[in-house]
Design an enzyme around this catalytic site. Structure first.
Site, short mmCIF file in Angstrom:
data_model
loop_
_atom_site.label_atom_id
_atom_site.label_comp_id
_atom_site.label_asym_id
_atom_site.label_seq_id
_atom_site.Cartn_x
_atom_site.Cartn_y
_atom_site.Cartn_z
N GLU A 67 0.89 -1.17 0.00
CA GLU A 67 0.00 0.00 0.00
C GLU A 67 0.92 1.21 0.00
OE1 GLU A 67 -3.13 -0.53 2.86
OE2 GLU A 67 -2.94 -2.70 2.72
N CYS A 80 -1.55 9.35 3.54
CA CYS A 80 -1.52 8.94 2.14
C CYS A 80 -2.79 9.42 1.45
CB CYS A 80 -1.39 7.43 2.03
SG CYS A 80 -2.67 6.57 2.91
N1 LIG Z 1 -1.67 3.39 0.80
C1 LIG Z 1 -1.72 3.41 2.11
O1 LIG Z 1 -2.60 2.81 2.73
C2 LIG Z 1 -0.71 4.19 2.90
C3 LIG Z 1 -0.93 4.38 4.26
C4 LIG Z 1 0.01 5.11 4.99
C5 LIG Z 1 1.13 5.63 4.37
N2 LIG Z 1 1.30 5.44 3.04
C6 LIG Z 1 2.47 6.02 2.37
O2 LIG Z 1 3.63 5.85 3.19
C7 LIG Z 1 4.55 6.89 2.95
C8 LIG Z 1 4.99 7.49 4.26
O3 LIG Z 1 5.47 6.52 5.11
P1 LIG Z 1 7.04 6.27 5.33
O4 LIG Z 1 7.78 7.56 5.24
O5 LIG Z 1 7.15 5.49 6.58
O6 LIG Z 1 7.41 5.40 4.06
P2 LIG Z 1 8.79 4.67 3.74
O7 LIG Z 1 8.59 3.97 2.44
O8 LIG Z 1 9.95 5.57 3.87
O9 LIG Z 1 8.92 3.60 4.91
C9 LIG Z 1 7.93 2.61 5.13
C10 LIG Z 1 8.55 1.46 5.87
O10 LIG Z 1 9.50 0.82 5.01
C11 LIG Z 1 10.71 0.62 5.70
N3 LIG Z 1 11.80 0.50 4.72
C12 LIG Z 1 12.60 1.47 4.21
N4 LIG Z 1 13.46 0.92 3.31
C13 LIG Z 1 13.18 -0.41 3.23
C14 LIG Z 1 13.70 -1.50 2.49
N5 LIG Z 1 14.69 -1.36 1.60
N6 LIG Z 1 13.16 -2.74 2.69
C15 LIG Z 1 12.15 -2.91 3.55
N7 LIG Z 1 11.62 -1.91 4.29
C16 LIG Z 1 12.12 -0.67 4.13
C17 LIG Z 1 10.77 1.80 6.63
O11 LIG Z 1 11.68 1.56 7.68
C18 LIG Z 1 9.33 1.86 7.11
O12 LIG Z 1 9.08 0.91 8.12
C19 LIG Z 1 3.83 7.88 2.07
O13 LIG Z 1 4.23 7.69 0.74
C20 LIG Z 1 2.36 7.50 2.24
O14 LIG Z 1 1.54 7.89 1.18
C21 LIG Z 1 0.42 4.72 2.30
N1 LIG Z 2 -6.91 5.47 6.06
C1 LIG Z 2 -6.50 6.84 6.26
C2 LIG Z 2 -5.18 7.14 5.59
C3 LIG Z 2 -4.09 6.15 5.81
C4 LIG Z 2 -2.83 6.62 5.20
O1 LIG Z 2 -2.10 7.45 5.58
C5 LIG Z 2 -7.55 7.79 5.75
O2 LIG Z 2 -8.53 7.36 5.18
O3 LIG Z 2 -7.40 8.98 5.93
#
Ligand SMILES: NC(=O)c1ccc[n+]([C@@H]2O[C@H](COP(=O)([O-])OP(=O)(O)OC[C@H]3O[C@@H](n4cnc5c(N)ncnc54)[C@H](O)[C@@H]3O)[C@@H](O)[C@H]2O)c1
Ligand SMILES: N[C@@H](CCC=O)C(=O)O
Length: 525
Positions: free
Chosen positions: A297, A331
């Protein structure tokens, strides 16, 4: 504490009610929790591998982003050797956990949900300190974590017991069945922005499905993830089912992504890391006997479309709430909006006015706007604000805000072209871009012009236009005449299209299928 291992008499799922902090008793309860949790800050947090707690020299130091002098915890970091030990522990635990009946596995989640509910303000207080959430944002995060456990427990029971959603054609003389069995050891990698809800949801979906888990928490928010791990120990989850291995994404993450015994990876985070995991996991390691399952995600460049028939006041409020809730670090954040030209100036003015009214300050005191997550994010967002100054007209904010932390003014740019970087790239901070369209169809086309496809909202009073938007706005979560953040478990299954991920739906009825495999059995009778 009630146990729910008996599957009869389980009430239908209901979302956790949000606490109203304008009530003095609720305000006092949160203040007490903040005091209680503050007294625990600064401690050492070990790894949890099986029943062992392991302390290492190498540490992640988690700090309060709103007061950078305050240390939240000093967290032991896993090396590759410790990641391997955790993998072996989880493999052993899987052999017994997979045989535990589904209803019994669900019982652990019901117990954990109940205990978290009893201590909900303490969990929220930790997020106020560690993630820079204000009270309602932290409360919503804790409520969602409880919801995920309550929901997935019921879903696992449904999946294991009923045939209504998996009907098979009956064959005379045969008893045929379809059962959903677990996959194996999964690596769970949550983000920092919903550091409890998403971490709990991802981990417990995998666990209740019968898998064992290696949880690598986000490095910015390991302490709140650890509170969850301790809670699962307290409710008696068998050792080795949930292992806690904080560490570097590059080192531990890559090691486990490429490990031949990793059966699946459940990831939530940025597009860049998600794509890397997807690529590395696609390679078959020596000794690997399956294709790894990837649930990813990822990011979003979400937005709101407003036509000339809309309630403009409501639209402007939704734009501001979607853009600046939790400092735009969702996100789902509505970081752009496209407005039809005949009402453009009016909406722009309303958005500027509402944005300027947002007060900024420390989250213990529950300001609408707090700090962003960490130094890297702070610098990256400020760079985007400078880029925005060349791409649009600054109408609110525009730089750093005061405070002993990573505070940034909620910032709005108007007259931004759909192809501008601040319209296309995920900034993940309090920066909003507004663009003008000649009509609602052009506004929707501008909205769709992104590689992402996570959330969107459409504001209009015209039924035919709403029908057009419902069909044409290409995103996983589309809302009409409301903000584009705040999905509720069960009601709004959450997940996006295209570069927003693998089209999974957290909090939806098909989510557990991602952590199981269907086994057909036919017995001659
Ligand atoms: N689609 C969704 O449901 C959703 C929900 C929440 C956040 N997000 C997205 O998450 C991002 C923000 O979160 P973030 O800054 O923690 O993201 P990130 O990708 O920097 O990190 C996410 C996780 O991945 C780990 N990670 C980093 N490098 C890795 C590797 N090489 N292998 C495995 N794991 C690794 C990090 O330590 C962390 O636990 C934004 O892009 C946001 O849109 C998406
Ligand atoms: N589920 C949350 C967003 C999660 C990601 O950051 C929302 O609907 O706002």
């Amino acid at each position: 504490m009630t146990t729910h291992t008996n599957t009869t008499g389980i009430s239908p799922f209901q979302n956790e009610a949000f606490v109203d902090f304008s009530q003095p008793e609720n305000k006092k309860a949160m203040e007490d929790a903040l005091t209680k949790v503050r007294a625990t800050l600064g401690k050492d947090i070990p790894l949890h591998i099986g029943g062992e707690k392991i302390t290492t020299e190498d540490r992640i130091v988690s700090i309060n982003p709103g007061n950078t002098d305050e240390v939240i915890a000093s967290v032991s970091k896993a090396s590759k050797e410790l990641a391997e030990k955790a993998m072996q522990t989880a493999l052993t635990a899987f052999e017994s956990w997979k045989r535990v009946p589904a209803a019994e596995r669900a019982g652990y989640l019901f117990r954990a949900a109940e205990l978290m509910r009893e201590r909900k303000h303490e969990f929220s207080a930790m997020m106020i300190f560690e993630a820079g959430k204000n009270w309602p944002e932290a409360e919503a995060d804790t409520a969602e974590a409880i919801d995920f456990m309550e929901y997935y427990a019921r879903e696992m029971i449904r999946l294991s017991e009923t045939n209504e959603h998996k009907p098979l054609t009956k064959v005379p003389g045969e008893d045929n069945k379809l059962s959903y069995i677990p996959l194996g050891v999964g690596v769970v990698i949550p983000p920092w922005n919903f550091p409890l809800a998403i971490c709990v949801g991802m981990a417990t979906a995998a666990i209740v499905s019968g898998n064992t888990v290696l949880l690598k928490p986000a490095s910015v928010t390991p302490a709140i993830a650890h509170m969850f791990v301790e809670l699962m120990e307290e409710i008696g989850l068998p050792t080795g089912v949930l292992n806690f291995i904080p560490g570097s994404g590059a080192e531990v993450g890559d090691y486990l992504t490429t490990h031949p015994k990793t059966r699946f990876i459940s990831f939530t985070g940025s597009k860049e890391v998600g794509l890397r995991i997807n690529r590395l996991a696609a390679e078959t390691a020596p000794g690997q006997i399956w294709i790894k399952r990837i649930v990813a995600e990822m990011g979003g460049k979400d937005g709101i479309v407003v036509d000339e028939t809309a309630d403009l006041e409501a639209a402007a409020s939704a734009i501001v709430a979607s853009a600046f809730g939790f400092q735009g670090q969702k996100c789902s954040a509505g970081s752009r909006a496209f407005i039809v030209e005949s009402v453009y100036d009016e909406v722009v003015e309303l958005v500027a006015e509402k944005t300027k009214a947002l007060r900024i300050g420390v989250q213990e005191e529950n300001f609408p706007i707090g700090p962003v997550s960490d130094k890297n994010a702070y610098e990256k967002i400020l760079e985007y604000i400078e880029i925005g100054k060349g791409e649009g007209r600054l109408i609110a904010g525009g730089g750093k805000a005061e405070g002993n932390g990573f505070y940034i003014q909620p910032t709005v740019f108007a007259d931004v072209d759909g192809k501008a970087r601040i319209m296309q790239e995920e900034i993940f901070g309090p920066v909003l871009a507004l663009g003008k369209a000649k009509d609602y169809k052009e506004a929707i086309a501008l909205y769709n012009d992104t590689e992402f496809g996570l959330t969107g909202a459409f504001f209009s009073k015209e039924e035919d236009r709403i029908a057009y938007a419902l069909e044409d706005m290409h995103c996983g979560n589309l809302y009409i005449n409301r903000k584009c953040t705040g999905a509720l478990v069960g009601a709004h299954p959450f997940g996006g299209f295209n570069m927003s991920g693998t089209d999974s739906k957290a909090g939806g009825h098909d989510y557990l299928l991602l952590f199981t495999q269907a086994k057909m059995t036919a017995r001659k009778i």
